[in-house]
Design an enzyme around this catalytic site. Sequence first.
Site, PDB file in Angstrom:
ATOM      1  N   CYS A 101       0.848  -1.187   0.000  1.00  0.00           N
ATOM      2  CA  CYS A 101       0.000   0.000   0.000  1.00  0.00           C
ATOM      3  C   CYS A 101       0.890   1.246   0.000  1.00  0.00           C
ATOM      4  O   CYS A 101       1.857   1.301  -0.734  1.00  0.00           O
ATOM      5  CB  CYS A 101      -0.961  -0.014   1.171  1.00  0.00           C
ATOM      6  SG  CYS A 101      -0.175  -0.365   2.757  1.00  0.00           S
ATOM      7  N   ARG A 102       0.532   2.254   0.807  1.00  0.00           N
ATOM      8  CA  ARG A 102       1.244   3.527   0.713  1.00  0.00           C
ATOM      9  C   ARG A 102       2.592   3.509   1.421  1.00  0.00           C
ATOM     10  O   ARG A 102       3.517   4.212   1.031  1.00  0.00           O
ATOM     11  CB  ARG A 102       0.378   4.636   1.310  1.00  0.00           C
ATOM     12  CG  ARG A 102      -0.803   4.984   0.421  1.00  0.00           C
ATOM     13  CD  ARG A 102      -1.767   5.881   1.136  1.00  0.00           C
ATOM     14  NE  ARG A 102      -2.837   6.342   0.244  1.00  0.00           N
ATOM     15  CZ  ARG A 102      -3.970   6.893   0.662  1.00  0.00           C
ATOM     16  NH1 ARG A 102      -4.161   7.055   1.971  1.00  0.00           N
ATOM     17  NH2 ARG A 102      -4.886   7.283  -0.190  1.00  0.00           N
TER      18      ARG A 102
END
Lengths: 229, 229
Positions: free
Chosen positions: A181-182
């Site tokens: 993800c981020r």
Amino acid sequence: MSTADHRQFKDRLYGQFARLGKALASPHRLELLDLLAQTERTVESLAAEIGASTANASQHLQALRRASLVDTRKDGLFVYYRLADPSVVQLCAALRTVAEQRYADLDLIVREHFGDRSDPEPVQMDELLRRARKGDVVILDTRPAREYAAGHIAGAISVPIDDLQRRLRNLPKSKPYVAYCRGPYCVYADQAVSQLRKTGRQAQRLAGGFPDWKSAGLPIETGVSPLAG
Amino acid sequence: MSTADHRQFKDRLYGQFARLGKALASPHRLELLDLLAQTERTVESLAAEIGASTANASQHLQALRRASLVDTRKDGLFVYYRLADPSVVQLCAALRTVAEQRYADLDLIVREHFGDRSDPEPVQMDELLRRARKGDVVILDTRPAREYAAGHIAGAISVPIDDLQRRLRNLPKSKPYVAYCRGPYCVYADQAVSQLRKTGRQAQRLAGGFPDWKSAGLPIETGVSPLAG
DNA sequence: GCTGTATTCAAGTACTCTATTGAATAGTGG
DNA sequence: CCACTATTCAATAGAGTACTTGAATACAGC
């Protein structure tokens, strides 16, 4: 080259460096930088994500722009902010590293929110690259579709975390999964791993996020997924 | 894992990172970190070097300690401050990199003080290592003796800039010189190169300083020079 | 040109940081 | 125990920063 000249030089020199420090001295601004490390975004969308008023987010973004950490582009009614330079990502990473080395509080906060993340162990980036080349892994990008489109790990498929439950039936049961993800403090990949494991699939999260992968110079792609939907 | 919980987590998380940002938001504190990257020092000696009162320097040092960037050790009447972790050097380097990428002002300030530094070109670290292994170069450490003793490039000899003129007669005229100091914005190496070239010697400065060399993992030594005097 | 919207600006208040000054503390050496 | 010194603490005034509110600006679409 008198002593006074020399002092004036140092004051001006470190004054420049302190411009950067000042820009990094606010929680909101650091969160904005982490978001902008994924992709450019508009003021309003950033404001909503960090839970601040539009005016407040705008002010912080302008502070970042004055410090030359971000740039803007205007498109119709919207102003898009983006990071000014890849070196900014590395600066944020350096901050993270020191905090992880030195702040016990940080570990406490993370444990309290994520629980014990040591099971399953996260996959390191070089290991994922090796496994991806052998083709024996499905790489899931759990970020919103916009961020996937702006750049993702080569070969990853886009399954935003909110769509995962709905799309589970179309995901193979036999292959092992790696979700990312981020970044290391983003919950999406952990949630994805948890959901995948509940269905009997083998799943791990990647140690870092997309910005870490990108700034390590590992292979990336841009554009929407041919399988999206 | 409600939305409110999630926001609270992010606020606390980025609050921790911002502690570091706040510590980096003052010119004096950044200068102190650069000095401490050379060796541990006492409050008074640091205060004198940055041109601040002792009380003021003490306050800044305590701010750095609260942010866990430095540690202290007490020896008799003196309190010695030192960097808390090697990752702090890399954080400062990341700051420097972004500033160099983005701030035209910085280049102006440096040019105004150093003049055009493009002649002679500085030597890169890997090139100096190669030449040192072949033995066809004299490496001069131009920093104060205390900093040399705390750690220096393997094979370098200590010639503090203030002693250079006096010791010129004892330095060979045939070999090429590479001088280094605290970092890219320290004047000592430039002054040494200038003095050496005036006497017909071949001399260049190293691109970085000792902290850069050390954090790159290149060979270092500690202790006083057997040739000192 | 008018309307609606994204963004920025301006003003106000509360708060935090900075540098200075002078006093207090903790330890050394006699 | 006393004198001395390095460092820290406390109090202060001034400067800068954060967030809110409401108005101003700039542009798209009609």
